[in-house]
Design a protein around this motif. Structure first.
Motif, PDB file in Angstrom:
ATOM      1  N   LYS A   1     -32.048 -31.809 -69.106  1.00  0.00           N
ATOM      2  CA  LYS A   1     -31.740 -32.058 -67.703  1.00  0.00           C
ATOM      3  C   LYS A   1     -30.459 -31.328 -67.280  1.00  0.00           C
ATOM      4  CE  LYS A   1     -31.006 -35.674 -64.320  1.00  0.00           C
ATOM      5  NZ  LYS A   1     -30.808 -37.065 -64.039  1.00  0.00           N
ATOM      6  N   LYS A   2     -29.428 -31.400 -68.106  1.00  0.00           N
ATOM      7  CA  LYS A   2     -28.168 -30.724 -67.770  1.00  0.00           C
ATOM      8  C   LYS A   2     -28.333 -29.210 -67.737  1.00  0.00           C
ATOM      9  CE  LYS A   2     -24.637 -33.916 -68.539  1.00  0.00           C
ATOM     10  NZ  LYS A   2     -23.341 -33.864 -67.940  1.00  0.00           N
ATOM     11  N   PHE A   3     -29.100 -28.660 -68.684  1.00  0.00           N
ATOM     12  CA  PHE A   3     -29.312 -27.220 -68.706  1.00  0.00           C
ATOM     13  C   PHE A   3     -30.147 -26.768 -67.514  1.00  0.00           C
ATOM     14  CE2 PHE A   3     -28.643 -27.134 -73.542  1.00  0.00           C
ATOM     15  CZ  PHE A   3     -27.307 -26.835 -73.387  1.00  0.00           C
ATOM     16  N   ASP A   4     -31.128 -27.576 -67.091  1.00  0.00           N
ATOM     17  CA  ASP A   4     -31.918 -27.239 -65.910  1.00  0.00           C
ATOM     18  C   ASP A   4     -31.046 -27.251 -64.660  1.00  0.00           C
ATOM     19  OD1 ASP A   4     -34.216 -26.874 -67.366  1.00  0.00           O
ATOM     20  OD2 ASP A   4     -35.021 -28.883 -66.951  1.00  0.00           O
ATOM     21  N   GLU A   5     -30.151 -28.208 -64.551  1.00  0.00           N
ATOM     22  CA  GLU A   5     -29.228 -28.255 -63.419  1.00  0.00           C
ATOM     23  C   GLU A   5     -28.309 -27.031 -63.424  1.00  0.00           C
ATOM     24  OE1 GLU A   5     -27.149 -31.945 -63.733  1.00  0.00           O
ATOM     25  OE2 GLU A   5     -28.915 -33.136 -63.179  1.00  0.00           O
ATOM     26  N   ALA A   6     -27.814 -26.660 -64.581  1.00  0.00           N
ATOM     27  CA  ALA A   6     -26.933 -25.496 -64.683  1.00  0.00           C
ATOM     28  C   ALA A   6     -27.687 -24.210 -64.351  1.00  0.00           C
ATOM     29  CB  ALA A   6     -26.333 -25.406 -66.081  1.00  0.00           C
ATOM     30  N   ALA A   7     -28.957 -24.138 -64.710  1.00  0.00           N
ATOM     31  CA  ALA A   7     -29.747 -22.948 -64.416  1.00  0.00           C
ATOM     32  C   ALA A   7     -29.981 -22.778 -62.923  1.00  0.00           C
ATOM     33  CB  ALA A   7     -31.089 -23.023 -65.147  1.00  0.00           C
ATOM     34  N   ASN A   8     -29.974 -23.860 -62.167  1.00  0.00           N
ATOM     35  CA  ASN A   8     -30.221 -23.791 -60.732  1.00  0.00           C
ATOM     36  C   ASN A   8     -28.948 -23.646 -59.895  1.00  0.00           C
ATOM     37  OD1 ASN A   8     -33.038 -23.931 -60.777  1.00  0.00           O
ATOM     38  ND2 ASN A   8     -32.955 -26.131 -61.131  1.00  0.00           N
ATOM     39  N   LEU A   9     -27.785 -23.605 -60.502  1.00  0.00           N
ATOM     40  CA  LEU A   9     -26.535 -23.486 -59.759  1.00  0.00           C
ATOM     41  C   LEU A   9     -26.467 -22.237 -58.869  1.00  0.00           C
ATOM     42  CD1 LEU A   9     -23.819 -24.766 -62.225  1.00  0.00           C
ATOM     43  CD2 LEU A   9     -24.523 -25.785 -60.064  1.00  0.00           C
ATOM     44  N   PRO A  10     -26.906 -21.064 -59.309  1.00  0.00           N
ATOM     45  CA  PRO A  10     -26.843 -19.901 -58.404  1.00  0.00           C
ATOM     46  C   PRO A  10     -27.676 -20.087 -57.142  1.00  0.00           C
ATOM     47  CG  PRO A  10     -27.186 -19.169 -60.641  1.00  0.00           C
ATOM     48  CD  PRO A  10     -27.340 -20.670 -60.643  1.00  0.00           C
TER      49      PRO A  10
ATOM     50  N   ALA B   1     -28.221 -21.501 -50.946  1.00  0.00           N
ATOM     51  CA  ALA B   1     -28.535 -22.440 -49.868  1.00  0.00           C
ATOM     52  C   ALA B   1     -27.277 -22.749 -49.055  1.00  0.00           C
ATOM     53  CB  ALA B   1     -29.133 -23.713 -50.439  1.00  0.00           C
ATOM     54  N   LEU B   2     -26.160 -22.910 -49.711  1.00  0.00           N
ATOM     55  CA  LEU B   2     -24.897 -23.157 -49.017  1.00  0.00           C
ATOM     56  C   LEU B   2     -24.526 -21.961 -48.147  1.00  0.00           C
ATOM     57  CD1 LEU B   2     -22.384 -24.925 -48.568  1.00  0.00           C
ATOM     58  CD2 LEU B   2     -21.387 -23.807 -50.563  1.00  0.00           C
ATOM     59  N   HIS B   3     -24.750 -20.757 -48.654  1.00  0.00           N
ATOM     60  CA  HIS B   3     -24.453 -19.543 -47.903  1.00  0.00           C
ATOM     61  C   HIS B   3     -25.316 -19.470 -46.640  1.00  0.00           C
ATOM     62  CE1 HIS B   3     -23.324 -15.419 -47.106  1.00  0.00           C
ATOM     63  NE2 HIS B   3     -24.588 -15.066 -47.108  1.00  0.00           N
TER      64      HIS B   3
END
Length: 60
Positions: free
Chosen positions: A32-41, A46-48
């Protein structure tokens, strides 16, 4: 104890550390943590887009 004994122990220690890291990285608890980290970019993208929409700046 000579230098060759030290080299042998260092090799064994390095192998144990390597396999420990591999087991840690591929354990199911970390997925779960690695999947969250993979989606950070993508979250940054989306913020941009939200910031561009708010300021009205459509330039890339």
């Amino acid at each position: 104890m000579d230098i060759n004994d030290f080299r042998g122990l260092a090799t064994i220690f390095t192998m144990v550390a390597f396999f420990g890291i591999v087991i840690w990285a591929y354990s199911g608890k970390r997925k779960k943590k690695f999947d969250e980290a993979a989606n950070l970019p993508f979250e940054d993208e989306a913020l941009h887009k939200k910031t561009q929409a708010r300021t009205g700046d459509d330039k890339q």
